[in-house]
Design a protein around this motif. Structure first.
Motif, PDB file in Angstrom:
ATOM      1  N   ASN A 199       0.883  -1.169   0.000  1.00 26.03           N
ATOM      2  CA  ASN A 199       0.000   0.000   0.000  1.00 26.03           C
ATOM      3  C   ASN A 199       0.921   1.219   0.000  1.00 26.03           C
ATOM      4  O   ASN A 199       1.750   1.373   0.897  1.00 26.03           O
ATOM      5  CB  ASN A 199      -0.901  -0.017   1.233  1.00 26.03           C
ATOM      6  N   GLN A 235       2.034   0.940 -13.499  1.00 30.49           N
ATOM      7  CA  GLN A 235       0.746   0.257 -13.656  1.00 30.49           C
ATOM      8  C   GLN A 235       0.864  -1.017 -14.486  1.00 30.49           C
ATOM      9  O   GLN A 235       0.240  -2.020 -14.173  1.00 30.49           O
ATOM     10  CB  GLN A 235      -0.299   1.199 -14.273  1.00 30.49           C
ATOM     11  N   GLU A 254      -4.836  -9.146  -4.260  1.00 36.88           N
ATOM     12  CA  GLU A 254      -6.163  -8.535  -4.111  1.00 36.88           C
ATOM     13  C   GLU A 254      -6.705  -8.745  -2.694  1.00 36.88           C
ATOM     14  O   GLU A 254      -7.237  -7.823  -2.083  1.00 36.88           O
ATOM     15  CB  GLU A 254      -7.130  -9.110  -5.137  1.00 36.88           C
ATOM     16  N   ARG A 308      -8.057  -4.212  -2.573  1.00 38.87           N
ATOM     17  CA  ARG A 308      -8.212  -3.152  -3.575  1.00 38.87           C
ATOM     18  C   ARG A 308      -8.134  -3.771  -4.962  1.00 38.87           C
ATOM     19  O   ARG A 308      -7.706  -4.902  -5.123  1.00 38.87           O
ATOM     20  CB  ARG A 308      -7.090  -2.117  -3.441  1.00 38.87           C
ATOM     21  N   GLU A 309      -8.489  -2.985  -5.935  1.00 38.99           N
ATOM     22  CA  GLU A 309      -8.315  -3.364  -7.341  1.00 38.99           C
ATOM     23  C   GLU A 309      -6.914  -2.919  -7.778  1.00 38.99           C
ATOM     24  O   GLU A 309      -6.353  -1.982  -7.208  1.00 38.99           O
ATOM     25  CB  GLU A 309      -9.379  -2.679  -8.208  1.00 38.99           C
ATOM     26  N   THR A 324      -6.001  -1.128 -10.128  1.00 41.01           N
ATOM     27  CA  THR A 324      -5.974   0.248 -10.642  1.00 41.01           C
ATOM     28  C   THR A 324      -6.098   1.299  -9.533  1.00 41.01           C
ATOM     29  O   THR A 324      -5.983   2.501  -9.817  1.00 41.01           O
ATOM     30  CB  THR A 324      -7.111   0.455 -11.653  1.00 41.01           C
ATOM     31  N   ASP A 325      -6.306   0.861  -8.304  1.00 45.19           N
ATOM     32  CA  ASP A 325      -6.414   1.789  -7.179  1.00 45.19           C
ATOM     33  C   ASP A 325      -5.074   2.518  -7.016  1.00 45.19           C
ATOM     34  O   ASP A 325      -4.011   1.891  -7.021  1.00 45.19           O
ATOM     35  CB  ASP A 325      -6.748   1.009  -5.903  1.00 45.19           C
ATOM     36  N   ALA A 381      -3.631   3.559  -4.516  1.00 45.05           N
ATOM     37  CA  ALA A 381      -2.887   3.147  -3.318  1.00 45.05           C
ATOM     38  C   ALA A 381      -2.042   1.903  -3.561  1.00 45.05           C
ATOM     39  O   ALA A 381      -1.151   1.590  -2.774  1.00 45.05           O
ATOM     40  CB  ALA A 381      -3.853   2.893  -2.158  1.00 45.05           C
TER      41      ALA A 381
END
Length: 157
Positions: free
Chosen positions: A51, A88, A100, A105-106, A108-109, A111
């Motif tokens: 994160n 990305q 995940e 989160r996904e 693409t988030d 964070a």
């Protein structure tokens, strides 16, 4: 002592799944478990999901020198430098159900980031297979000799 190559030690690392990452937090050392996602043989780097706003991400931004301790079938201690990477394409390449679930989160988030550790040295201690080691312990108890231990050494990355 042994004469293992970096490729031999990377094979050992690739068999491991969880490391204890140790970072600096001001005057303290802090460790926490991290799931190894990828061993990049092109530059020997180790990749983890993180994160981007977590303490560990902030700590490696302040002080990049880290240690990774692996204790599975073998024991490995990786000294190196860590960087938080926001790529990305690489995130999507390494994304999996474990990441995940861990990050909740996904991919693409914003964070979601990666932690790349570039090793400087990798110390290793190979452990004998359990049945062989236990047989050696039993023999040593009967005969008074030491059981045969595993191989160990340090490889420059």
């Amino acid at each position: 002592m042994s004469d293992k190559t970096i490729d031999d030690v990377l094979d050992m690392l690739q068999a491991e799944r969880v490391a204890m990452l140790t970072t600096h937090d001001e005057d303290e050392l802090v460790s926490r478990p991290m799931g190894l996602q990828h061993v990049d043989r092109s530059d020997n780097s180790l990749w983890f999901f993180v994160n981007a706003g977590s303490d560990k991400a902030l700590q490696v931004t302040e002080e990049a020198h880290v240690n990774l301790a692996f204790a599975g079938d073998d024991y490995l201690s990786v000294s190196g430098t860590a960087t938080v990477v926001r790529d990305q394409a690489r995130i999507e390449e390494l994304w999996n159900s474990f990441a995940e679930a861990m990050l909740d989160r996904e991919p693409t988030d914003p964070a979601v980031a990666l932690l790349r550790v570039a090793p400087t040295t990798i110390a290793y201690w190979e452990t004998p297979s359990s049945p062989r080691f236990l047989l050696g312990v039993a023999k040593s108890m009967l005969g008074g000799s030491r059981p045969q231990g595993g191989d160990h050494g340090v490889v420059e990355a």
